[in-house]
Design an enzyme around this catalytic site. Structure first.
Site, mmCIF file in Angstrom:
data_model
loop_
_atom_site.group_PDB
_atom_site.id
_atom_site.type_symbol
_atom_site.label_atom_id
_atom_site.label_comp_id
_atom_site.label_asym_id
_atom_site.label_seq_id
_atom_site.Cartn_x
_atom_site.Cartn_y
_atom_site.Cartn_z
ATOM 1 N N ASP A 110 -3.081 -2.946 -5.081
ATOM 2 C CA ASP A 110 -2.015 -3.898 -4.749
ATOM 3 C C ASP A 110 -1.052 -4.079 -5.918
ATOM 4 O O ASP A 110 0.170 -4.143 -5.724
ATOM 5 C CB ASP A 110 -2.621 -5.252 -4.376
ATOM 6 C CG ASP A 110 -3.148 -5.301 -2.944
ATOM 7 O OD1 ASP A 110 -2.794 -4.410 -2.148
ATOM 8 O OD2 ASP A 110 -3.897 -6.242 -2.627
ATOM 9 N N HIS B 132 0.831 -1.208 0.000
ATOM 10 C CA HIS B 132 0.000 0.000 0.000
ATOM 11 C C HIS B 132 0.865 1.259 0.000
ATOM 12 O O HIS B 132 0.554 2.237 -0.693
ATOM 13 C CB HIS B 132 -0.943 0.012 1.203
ATOM 14 C CG HIS B 132 -1.870 -1.163 1.236
ATOM 15 N ND1 HIS B 132 -2.636 -1.471 2.341
ATOM 16 C CD2 HIS B 132 -2.147 -2.119 0.310
ATOM 17 C CE1 HIS B 132 -3.353 -2.560 2.086
ATOM 18 N NE2 HIS B 132 -3.068 -2.970 0.866
ATOM 19 N N HIS C 57 -9.164 -2.304 -5.127
ATOM 20 C CA HIS C 57 -8.061 -2.615 -4.218
ATOM 21 C C HIS C 57 -7.072 -3.573 -4.865
ATOM 22 O O HIS C 57 -5.860 -3.479 -4.606
ATOM 23 C CB HIS C 57 -8.560 -3.204 -2.902
ATOM 24 C CG HIS C 57 -7.448 -3.384 -1.925
ATOM 25 N ND1 HIS C 57 -6.927 -2.336 -1.188
ATOM 26 C CD2 HIS C 57 -6.683 -4.468 -1.615
ATOM 27 C CE1 HIS C 57 -5.918 -2.769 -0.462
ATOM 28 N NE2 HIS C 57 -5.745 -4.069 -0.696
ATOM 29 N N HIS D 6 -0.406 -11.045 -4.892
ATOM 30 C CA HIS D 6 0.986 -10.647 -4.680
ATOM 31 C C HIS D 6 1.975 -11.647 -5.275
ATOM 32 O O HIS D 6 2.970 -11.257 -5.877
ATOM 33 C CB HIS D 6 1.250 -10.481 -3.180
ATOM 34 C CG HIS D 6 0.343 -9.500 -2.516
ATOM 35 N ND1 HIS D 6 0.268 -8.180 -2.898
ATOM 36 C CD2 HIS D 6 -0.538 -9.648 -1.491
ATOM 37 C CE1 HIS D 6 -0.618 -7.558 -2.137
ATOM 38 N NE2 HIS D 6 -1.122 -8.421 -1.282
#
Length: 309
Positions: free
Chosen positions: A250, A89, A246, A273
Site C-alpha cells: 500500500d 494496488h 501488504h 493511506h
C-alpha cells in the site's frame, strides 16, 4: 531511428509496449469494472480516464494533491467531482515495474480489486512489456527527515541512497500480532516479495463497513479475512508475514502518487493511506526537504547514450 544503450536504461522513462486489459469487481462498490492500461507519451505520468464520463470530467491525474478520500483505500478526484477509488494496488504495480507513463481507462469509479494484491496487475504489465523512452527519468531525492504522526501512528522519510521501505504493525490479534519488514524497491523484489500480499480485514467489522458503503465487493477471493484467531481463507496465508508485506505494498502505491520515484527511506509505524498521503503533502510543502534529481552526470552528454542510426 534512435537506439538506446541498454546499460543506461535506468536513466530513461518507460511506458508499456502495448495495451493490456482486465475485468473484475470493485472492492468497495461491488460493481463489475473493466480496465485498460495503455502506453503514454514521455513526461505525461500516470493518468486515469473514466470512459463513462465526457470531456475534462473524465480525466484524473495520479498525483498526491488529487487524493480526496483515504477511508480504507486511496481515492483520486478532479475538480468536476469525478473519482477513482482503490488505486493503490495498481499504482504499486506500476511503481514496482518502473512504469513512468501510462493511460488507464476505466468504466467505473473504482479499480478492480482482483485477488486483493498487486500480483495480477504486475502480471499484466509483464505481459505488456516495457518500452524505453528517450526522455530522462527524474527522481525525488529526500534531503532531510520529514515525519508526520497521529494517535500513536507515524510515517516518515529520511535520506537514503536507494528507494527503500520499512514498516511495523502491531495488532491486538494473535494472527497478526507484531510484524516488521524492510524492503528495497526493484522489479524482481517487488514481484517476488511484495506483490502477492493481499489486503486483509476482520469478519466482525464487515457488517458495519457495508452499512457505510464499503467492502460491498469483498470476499474470500479478494481479501484475507480473520475471524477471531483464525484465517478463514482456504489455503491460509501466502507469507507468514503477509499483513506487513501488504502494508508495504500500500505504501509503495500511495507514495508513487508523488509523480516520480522517491529516492530515500520510508518508515511506517501503523500508518495507512491517510497518513501516507499526509506525509507526501508535508514533504512537498517543505522545499528544503527534497529536490528533483536529474540523471547522473553522463546525462549532460545525452549523445553518449542515444545514437541515431
Amino acid at each position: 531511428m534512435k537506439k538506446i544503450n541498454v546499460k543506461s536504461e535506468n536513466l530513461f522513462q518507460h511506458t508499456l509496449k502495448r495495451p493490456v486489459h482486465c475485468t473484475g469487481v470493485g472492492l468497495h462498490s461491488g460493481d463489475d469494472v473493466s480496465l485498460t492500461i495503455a502506453p503514454a507519451d514521455a513526461g505525461t505520468g500516470i493518468r486515469f480516464v473514466r470512459s463513462d464520463k465526457l470531456g475534462p470530467a473524465a480525466h484524473i491525474t495520479a498525483l498526491w494533491d488529487q487524493v480526496v478520500d483515504t477511508r480504507l483505500c486511496t481515492v483520486l478526484g478532479n475538480s468536476h467531482g469525478t473519482t477513482i477509488g482503490t488505486v493503490e494496488h495498481l499504482m504499486a504495480a506500476l511503481a514496482g515495474a518502473g512504469v513512468d507513463n501510462a493511460v488507464i481507462t476505466i468504466d467505473g469509479p473504482e479499480v478492480p480489486i482482483m485477488d486483493g494484491s498487486a500480483a495480477p496487475f504486475t502480471a499484466l504489465l509483464e505481459t505488456a512489456g516495457l518500452a524505453m523512452q528517450t526522455a530522462p527519468r527524474r527522481a525525488i531525492r529526500i534531503l532531510k527527515p520529514v515525519e508526520v504522526t497521529e494517535g500513536g501512528k507515524s510515517a516518515s522519510f529520511a535520506p537514503a541512497p536507494e528507494t527503500c521501505y520499512s514498516f511495523e504493525i502491531d495488532f491486538d490479534n494473535a494472527v497478526i500480532a507484531r510484524q516488521n519488514r524492510s524492503f528495497t524497491l526493484a522489479a524482481d523484489a517487488f514481484r517476488d516479495d511484495i506483490a502477492e500480499a493481499r489486503t486483509f480485514g476482520f469478519l466482525h467489522e464487515v457488517d458495519y463497513l457495508r452499512s457505510v458503503g464499503l467492502v460491498r465487493g469483498g470476499s474470500l477471493d479478494n481479501a484475507v479475512v480473520i475471524s477471531g484467531d483464525t484465517v478463514m481463507n482456504e489455503g491460509g496465508l501466502r507469507f507468514h508475514d503477509e499483513f506487513v508485506r501488504h502494508k508495504i505494498l500500500d505504501a509503495v502505491g500511495d507514495l508513487y502518487l508523488a509523480g516520480a520515484p522517491i529516492v530515500g527511506h520510508f518508515h511506517g509505524c501503523r500508518s495507512g493511506h491517510a497518513l501516507n498521503n499526509k506525509l507526501l503533502r508535508a514533504l512537498m510543502a517543505d522545499q528544503s526537504a527534497w529536490c528533483f534529481e536529474p540523471p547522473p552526470a553522463a546525462w549532460q552528454d545525452f549523445g553518449r547514450h542515444v545514437a541515431v542510426a
